[in-house]
Design an enzyme around this catalytic site. Structure first.
Site, PDB file in Angstrom:
ATOM      1  N   GLU A 265       0.984  -1.220  -0.100  1.00  0.00           N
ATOM      2  CA  GLU A 265       0.090  -0.143  -0.011  1.00  0.00           C
ATOM      3  C   GLU A 265       0.856   1.288   0.038  1.00  0.00           C
ATOM      4  O   GLU A 265       1.852   1.240   1.000  1.00  0.00           O
ATOM      5  CB  GLU A 265      -1.050  -0.123   1.121  1.00  0.00           C
ATOM      6  CG  GLU A 265      -2.021   0.759   1.163  1.00  0.00           C
ATOM      7  CD  GLU A 265      -1.776   1.915   2.034  1.00  0.00           C
ATOM      8  OE1 GLU A 265      -1.410   3.115   1.423  1.00  0.00           O
ATOM      9  OE2 GLU A 265      -2.302   2.061   3.299  1.00  0.00           O
ATOM     10  N   CYS A 302      -2.471   7.685   4.629  1.00  0.00           N
ATOM     11  CA  CYS A 302      -2.946   7.510   3.410  1.00  0.00           C
ATOM     12  C   CYS A 302      -3.808   7.815   2.495  1.00  0.00           C
ATOM     13  O   CYS A 302      -4.002   7.978   1.564  1.00  0.00           O
ATOM     14  CB  CYS A 302      -2.515   5.792   3.371  1.00  0.00           C
ATOM     15  SG  CYS A 302      -3.164   4.975   4.554  1.00  0.00           S
TER      16      CYS A 302
HETATM   17  P1  NAP Z   1       9.700   3.558   3.338  1.00  0.00           P
HETATM   18  O1  NAP Z   1      10.733   4.337   3.162  1.00  0.00           O
HETATM   19  O2  NAP Z   1       8.926   3.026   2.257  1.00  0.00           O
HETATM   20  O3  NAP Z   1       9.910   2.191   4.153  1.00  0.00           O
HETATM   21  C1  NAP Z   1       8.753   1.412   4.874  1.00  0.00           C
HETATM   22  C2  NAP Z   1       9.507   0.242   5.292  1.00  0.00           C
HETATM   23  O4  NAP Z   1      10.213  -0.640   4.174  1.00  0.00           O
HETATM   24  C3  NAP Z   1      10.734   0.542   6.316  1.00  0.00           C
HETATM   25  O5  NAP Z   1      10.680  -0.884   7.321  1.00  0.00           O
HETATM   26  C4  NAP Z   1      12.045   0.406   5.398  1.00  0.00           C
HETATM   27  O6  NAP Z   1      13.016  -0.073   6.183  1.00  0.00           O
HETATM   28  C5  NAP Z   1      11.484  -0.826   4.210  1.00  0.00           C
HETATM   29  N1  NAP Z   1      12.085  -0.452   2.904  1.00  0.00           N
HETATM   30  C6  NAP Z   1      12.249   0.930   2.361  1.00  0.00           C
HETATM   31  N2  NAP Z   1      12.633   0.576   0.952  1.00  0.00           N
HETATM   32  C7  NAP Z   1      13.099  -0.590   1.013  1.00  0.00           C
HETATM   33  C8  NAP Z   1      14.002  -1.445  -0.119  1.00  0.00           C
HETATM   34  N3  NAP Z   1      14.280  -0.653  -1.269  1.00  0.00           N
HETATM   35  N4  NAP Z   1      14.158  -2.458   0.263  1.00  0.00           N
HETATM   36  C9  NAP Z   1      13.886  -3.212   1.397  1.00  0.00           C
HETATM   37  N5  NAP Z   1      12.955  -2.565   2.298  1.00  0.00           N
HETATM   38  C10 NAP Z   1      12.890  -1.315   2.163  1.00  0.00           C
HETATM   39  O7  NAP Z   1       8.515   4.391   4.000  1.00  0.00           O
HETATM   40  P2  NAP Z   1       8.354   5.272   5.422  1.00  0.00           P
HETATM   41  O8  NAP Z   1       9.666   5.052   5.996  1.00  0.00           O
HETATM   42  O9  NAP Z   1       7.245   4.720   6.255  1.00  0.00           O
HETATM   43  O10 NAP Z   1       8.203   6.788   4.731  1.00  0.00           O
HETATM   44  C11 NAP Z   1       8.775   7.302   3.720  1.00  0.00           C
HETATM   45  C12 NAP Z   1       7.822   8.052   2.640  1.00  0.00           C
HETATM   46  O11 NAP Z   1       6.908   6.870   2.497  1.00  0.00           O
HETATM   47  C13 NAP Z   1       6.891   9.048   3.430  1.00  0.00           C
HETATM   48  O12 NAP Z   1       7.697  10.168   3.291  1.00  0.00           O
HETATM   49  C14 NAP Z   1       5.716   8.983   2.678  1.00  0.00           C
HETATM   50  O13 NAP Z   1       5.974   9.601   1.526  1.00  0.00           O
HETATM   51  C15 NAP Z   1       5.524   7.504   2.311  1.00  0.00           C
HETATM   52  N6  NAP Z   1       4.707   7.001   2.890  1.00  0.00           N
HETATM   53  C16 NAP Z   1       3.448   6.869   2.472  1.00  0.00           C
HETATM   54  C17 NAP Z   1       2.275   6.164   3.271  1.00  0.00           C
HETATM   55  C18 NAP Z   1       0.950   5.916   2.776  1.00  0.00           C
HETATM   56  O14 NAP Z   1       0.217   5.365   3.219  1.00  0.00           O
HETATM   57  N7  NAP Z   1       0.567   6.350   1.501  1.00  0.00           N
HETATM   58  C19 NAP Z   1       2.575   5.716   4.529  1.00  0.00           C
HETATM   59  C20 NAP Z   1       4.004   5.932   5.048  1.00  0.00           C
HETATM   60  C21 NAP Z   1       4.768   6.471   4.181  1.00  0.00           C
HETATM   61  P3  NAP Z   1      14.579   0.333   5.856  1.00  0.00           P
HETATM   62  O15 NAP Z   1      14.565   1.791   5.414  1.00  0.00           O
HETATM   63  O16 NAP Z   1      15.105  -0.182   7.051  1.00  0.00           O
HETATM   64  O17 NAP Z   1      14.814  -0.625   4.822  1.00  0.00           O
END
Ligand code: NAP
Length: 527
Positions: A265, A302
């Site tokens: 999601e 979200c």
């Molecule tokens: P994220 O960077 O996607 O990380 C979420 C989880 O996935 C973390 O545990 C991260 O851990 C892991 N991860 C991320 N990229 C990865 C990869 N390439 N390979 C393996 N694991 C990976 O999300 P976030 O930290 O929650 O927030 C960052 C941005 O996501 C926000 O600024 C926002 O734009 C978006 N977001 C959107 C929603 C929504 O519901 N639409 C919700 C939350 C966040 P590691 O970093 O330790 O690998």
């Protein structure tokens, strides 16, 4: 319960040896104790192998035992009391009311899946009895039910430290389906994850389940998550987070020797359409509700409405003036972590620098700390919106973009131009019915939930909820990640042909020992 900074691998607590991670309080910028040891690929391997070993034994336990296990987790979370609430507040900057509300939702969700597990309708037990005398060819005895996929990897979400993390919706639905789970802590809430992980670990032991039913890993950078999705034992992935992260995991899963589904999601701008009669009748009321929804939880939902579409004229001007004033009256509040704050500031700054976008208003700056997100309102024309693909991207935080259309034709063109969404909303009055009828077939194809005269934030966990939608809002529009139907993500059907009773699963035996509602010869009945 005292935090130790360890991973939970089956029944053991293991200190990772690959670097040190610390959670940070986004309200103060201070590091939080304790230091957590980062795990390695070997730790992921150990957790996944245990999950694989436990899978057949766990899926064979009675539905009642599975339900009691989920209820034990729910009670364990309640029993953590203040320790959990305070740790979530410290790690997320979320206020007490929100944290307590989210804890209630998490516990309610676990109990919902317990009752679902007990009731067994999701097994979809189906019986087509043999017809040996059928002409021209006899029919075999065919019976089908759903079985769990196997060990599931769950990625905790930054914006729901409880309801979409270690014991959140993905874990609850996977465990209810009979899958074992290896969860990965979100780096922002390492302590919350350990507290909740220890509750699950204890429930596994108390319910005398195999230790590999649940493990919790953590680590520096993306390597732990990558190793988890690549591991051959893992059969499905639940994820909530960024579009980049979700797409990376989808690509890894697709490149495996045996590809697996990733239920990610990711991102949605949740369009809100203001139809003319509604705007004429209640422009100011809608503006008030809308800005409350945009800024709720510092816009870190979200389902935050990111774009608002209306038709130019005096009523839209009234709406814009009221929305502008409402934003100015809102305070800036602490965001979840420094990365999310940085991404929000970048997104808002990109909008501000776009020559086709007007910055309308900004909310108050608060003294809350360095990671406060300021509410912001922008405006553009439908034409510019449709020319600039960047404007289709989610700005995660308390920002909204008003889109002014010159007529209904342009409003429909904007609807057609949108990507896949979690939600779409219409504000309408009786006189808007015809336009609504024209828009709805378009919006059904674009979104997972359509609202009339409401606001999309606040996702009820029930039987009919759909929290999903076409790409890029999720990676698989056929399922939901919230509500009872989310269990379907972790199941697949198996057909049993000409089986003797003693080899049939209980759900498919003629005596119906589980008292299930079953589809027998195409008719739903409880016999
Ligand atoms: P994220 O960077 O996607 O990380 C979420 C989880 O996935 C973390 O545990 C991260 O851990 C892991 N991860 C991320 N990229 C990865 C990869 N390439 N390979 C393996 N694991 C990976 O999300 P976030 O930290 O929650 O927030 C960052 C941005 O996501 C926000 O600024 C926002 O734009 C978006 N977001 C959107 C929603 C929504 O519901 N639409 C919700 C939350 C966040 P590691 O970093 O330790 O690998």
């Amino acid at each position: 319960m005292k935090l130790t900074g360890e991973m939970l691998i089956g029944a053991r607590a293991v200190r990772g040896s690959q670097g040190v991670l610390r959670a940070m309080n986004p309200a103060t910028g201070a590091d939080l104790e304790p230091a957590f040891g980062g795990g390695s690929a070997a730790d992921v391997d150990a957790a996944c192998l245990l999950a694989e070993v436990a899978f057949d034994a766990y899926r064979a336990v009675s539905l009642e035992s599975r339900a009691r296990f989920l209820e034990a987790i729910a009670q364990g979370i309640v029993d953590l009391g203040e320790v959990l609430v305070e740790r979530v507040m410290a790690e997320s900057g979320l206020p007490r009311g929100r944290v307590e509300g989210e804890r209630g939702r998490t516990v309610g969700q676990l109990r919902l899946f317990a009752s679902l597990a007990r009731e067994g309708r999701w097994l979809s037990a189906t019986v087509d009895r043999a017809q040996p005398d059928r002409k021209p060819a006899p029919r075999a005895d065919l019976r089908a039910q759903k079985i769990p996929l196997g060990p599931v990897a769950v990625f905790g979400a930054s914006n729901f430290p409880l309801a979409f993390s270690v014991a959140g919706g993905d874990t609850a639905s996977a465990l209810a389906a009979g899958c074992t789970v290896v969860a990965k802590s979100h780096p922002s809430h390492l302590g919350t994850s350990e507290l909740v992980g220890r509750v699950i670990q204890k429930a596994v032991a108390d319910c005398r389940l195999p230790e590999g039913v649940f493990s919790l890993v953590l680590g520096e950078g993306n390597s732990i998550g990558e190793a988890l999705v690549r591991h051959p034992a893992i059969q499905a992935v639940g994820f909530t987070g960024s579009r980049r992260g979700g797409n990376a995991l989808v690509a890894i899963a697709a490149s495996r020797d045996v590809p697996i589904p990733v239920y990610a999601e990711m991102s949605s701008i949740n369009p809100v359409f203001l139809l003319p009669a509604a705007l004429a009748q209640r422009a100011e009321t809608i503006a008030h509700g809308l800005i409350d929804s945009v800024t709720l939880g510092t816009g870190q939902f979200c389902t935050k409405p990111g774009v608002v579409i209306g038709i130019a004229g005096a009523d839209f001007d009234r709406f814009r003036a009221a929305a502008k004033a409402n934003v100015e009256a809102k305070a800036a509040t602490t965001m979840l972590n420094s990365g999310i704050h940085r991404a929000y500031c970048q997104g808002a700054s990109d909008l501000g620098r776009d020559s086709g976008v007007e910055a309308l208003s900004t909310g108050g700056v608060s003294a809350e700390g360095s990671y406060a997100g300021q509410p912001m309102l922008f405006a553009t024309t439908a034409r510019h919106f449709m020319e600039s693909s960047k404007l289709l991207e989610e700005v995660f935080g308390p920002a909204g973009l008003l889109i002014e259309c010159s007529n209904t034709k342009e409003l429909i063109a904007v609807a057609k131009h949108l990507n896949g969404q979690l939600t779409a909303t219409l504000h309408m009055a009786n006189q808007d019915i015809e336009l609504a009828q024209e828009l709805l077939p378009l919006l059904e194809r674009k979104s997972g939930r359509i609202l009339i005269n409401g606001f999309p934030t606040g996702v009820e966990v029930g039987y009919a909820m759909v929290h999903g939608g076409p790409s890029p809002s999720t990676s698989d529009s056929r399922v939901t990640s919230v509500g009872a139907m989310s269990i379907e993500r972790f199941l697949r059907p198996v057909c049993y042909q000409d089986f003797p009773t003693e080899l049939l699963p209980e759900a498919l035996q003629d005596s119906n020992p589980l008292h299930l509602w079953r589809l027998i010869e195409g008719k739903l009945q409880q016999q």
